[in-house]
Write an enzyme that holds these catalytic residues in place. Structure first.
Site, PDB file in Angstrom:
ATOM      1  N   ARG A 172       2.847   2.506  -0.035  1.00  0.00           N
ATOM      2  CA  ARG A 172       1.502   3.093   0.011  1.00  0.00           C
ATOM      3  C   ARG A 172       0.576   2.220   0.850  1.00  0.00           C
ATOM      4  NH1 ARG A 172      -1.530  -0.362  -2.713  1.00  0.00           N
ATOM      5  NH2 ARG A 172      -0.685  -1.408  -4.567  1.00  0.00           N
TER       6      ARG A 172
ATOM      7  N   GLN B 115      -3.509  -2.971  -0.655  1.00  0.00           N
ATOM      8  CA  GLN B 115      -2.974  -4.262  -1.059  1.00  0.00           C
ATOM      9  C   GLN B 115      -2.483  -4.191  -2.499  1.00  0.00           C
ATOM     10  OE1 GLN B 115      -3.621  -7.560   0.734  1.00  0.00           O
ATOM     11  NE2 GLN B 115      -4.909  -6.863   2.409  1.00  0.00           N
ATOM     12  N   VAL B 116      -2.517  -5.325  -3.184  1.00  0.00           N
ATOM     13  CA  VAL B 116      -1.933  -5.403  -4.518  1.00  0.00           C
ATOM     14  C   VAL B 116      -2.870  -4.799  -5.564  1.00  0.00           C
ATOM     15  CG1 VAL B 116      -2.848  -7.731  -5.005  1.00  0.00           C
ATOM     16  CG2 VAL B 116      -0.756  -6.938  -6.160  1.00  0.00           C
TER      17      VAL B 116
ATOM     18  N   TYR C  29      -2.797  -3.456 -10.082  1.00  0.00           N
ATOM     19  CA  TYR C  29      -2.106  -3.535 -11.375  1.00  0.00           C
ATOM     20  C   TYR C  29      -2.121  -2.169 -12.034  1.00  0.00           C
ATOM     21  CZ  TYR C  29      -1.408  -4.420 -16.351  1.00  0.00           C
ATOM     22  OH  TYR C  29      -0.945  -4.366 -17.645  1.00  0.00           O
ATOM     23  N   HIS C  30      -0.998  -1.799 -12.650  1.00  0.00           N
ATOM     24  CA  HIS C  30      -0.921  -0.614 -13.503  1.00  0.00           C
ATOM     25  C   HIS C  30      -0.495  -1.045 -14.897  1.00  0.00           C
ATOM     26  CE1 HIS C  30      -1.336   1.849  -9.982  1.00  0.00           C
ATOM     27  NE2 HIS C  30      -0.165   1.499  -9.483  1.00  0.00           N
TER      28      HIS C  30
ATOM     29  N   SER D 206      -8.857   2.862  -8.257  1.00  0.00           N
ATOM     30  CA  SER D 206      -8.248   2.436  -6.998  1.00  0.00           C
ATOM     31  C   SER D 206      -7.542   3.616  -6.345  1.00  0.00           C
ATOM     32  CB  SER D 206      -7.237   1.317  -7.257  1.00  0.00           C
ATOM     33  OG  SER D 206      -7.849   0.211  -7.898  1.00  0.00           O
TER      34      SER D 206
ATOM     35  N   GLY E 257      -1.358   7.806  -4.759  1.00  0.00           N
ATOM     36  CA  GLY E 257      -2.565   8.469  -5.238  1.00  0.00           C
ATOM     37  C   GLY E 257      -3.629   7.545  -5.778  1.00  0.00           C
TER      38      GLY E 257
ATOM     39  N   CYS F 102      -6.703  -5.474  -4.810  1.00  0.00           N
ATOM     40  CA  CYS F 102      -6.909  -4.803  -3.527  1.00  0.00           C
ATOM     41  C   CYS F 102      -7.215  -5.794  -2.408  1.00  0.00           C
ATOM     42  CB  CYS F 102      -8.008  -3.743  -3.630  1.00  0.00           C
ATOM     43  SG  CYS F 102      -7.712  -2.564  -4.972  1.00  0.00           S
TER      44      CYS F 102
END
Length: 216
Positions: free
Chosen positions: A71, A74-75, A77-78, A138, A151, A169
């Protein structure tokens, strides 16, 4: 012009990588007549690196796995209590450019938050949705052959502490917030229903349906 029907799959709590692979398969195998879908899901704790991700933004991931993805961005978290929506759309058929698609998604989130009396806004240089400078949602998309996947992720009622293990991000010290802290106790199911309605509205679909069956 409004598109026809947008299909939603409500997947519950699912590991990240199998959903990522299913998204890729769906996008590769869909035809010009395939119905557009949005997959609504929560993930167990995971950091995901976008295509622009840099290792130095992973500060102390510790015991939380890190997955490299395709995607944008940048980085991030989920984790449980965060509502993730994967937008599997034929963008060419919708007639949107990428920037317009991002803006429509941001407006859907802003209107959703307004329904909880939370005033949010977008930033032209940093995709996502913010409340008083803190990020609450995000965005990270990929467009392949005119079709989108990946998404948005909306912080609803979750543990925000893992965000401190990264530069979210790619921004050092970026504050994160969530709907529960701004609007009181929140039912995730209700947020999911409201998000569905806002996405249907802002992406110009005539109606929505709930799809059954797996994503294997």
């Amino acid at each position: 012009m409004m598109s026809a029907c947008l299909g939603f799959r409500e997947l519950g709590l699912q590991p990240y990588e199998p959903v990522l692979e299913a998204m890729r398969r769906f996008t590769e195998q869909r035809s010009p007549d395939s119905q557009d879908e949005i997959w609504l899901v929560e993930h167990p704790a995971v950091f995901t690196q976008g295509q622009a991700g840099k290792a130095e933004h992973l500060l102390v991931p510790g015991d939380i796995p890190v997955v490299q993805t395709d995607r944008g961005g940048q980085v991030t978290y989920h984790g449980p209590g965060q509502l993730v929506a994967y937008l599997l759309l034929d963008v060419r058929r919708l007639g949107f450019g990428v920037r317009e698609l991002v803006s429509r998604i941001e407006l859907a989130l802003i209107d959703l938050l307004a329904s909880y009396a939370v005033q949010a806004s977008a930033k032209p240089d940093a995709p996502g949705v913010y409340v008083d400078g803190a990020k609450i949602a995000s965005l990270g998309l990929r467009i392949r052959n005119g079709r989108s996947f990946h998404g948005l992720a909306l912080n609803v009622d979750m543990d925000l502490a893992p965000f401190r293990r990264i530069n979210p991000c790619g921004y050092a010290g970026l504050a994160m917030t969530q709907l529960r802290d701004l609007a009181g106790p929140i039912e995730l199911d209700e947020v999911r229903t409201r998000l569905r309605g806002q996405l249907v509205k802002h992406l110009d679909y005539a109606e929505q349906t709930t799809l059954t069956g797996g994503i294997d």
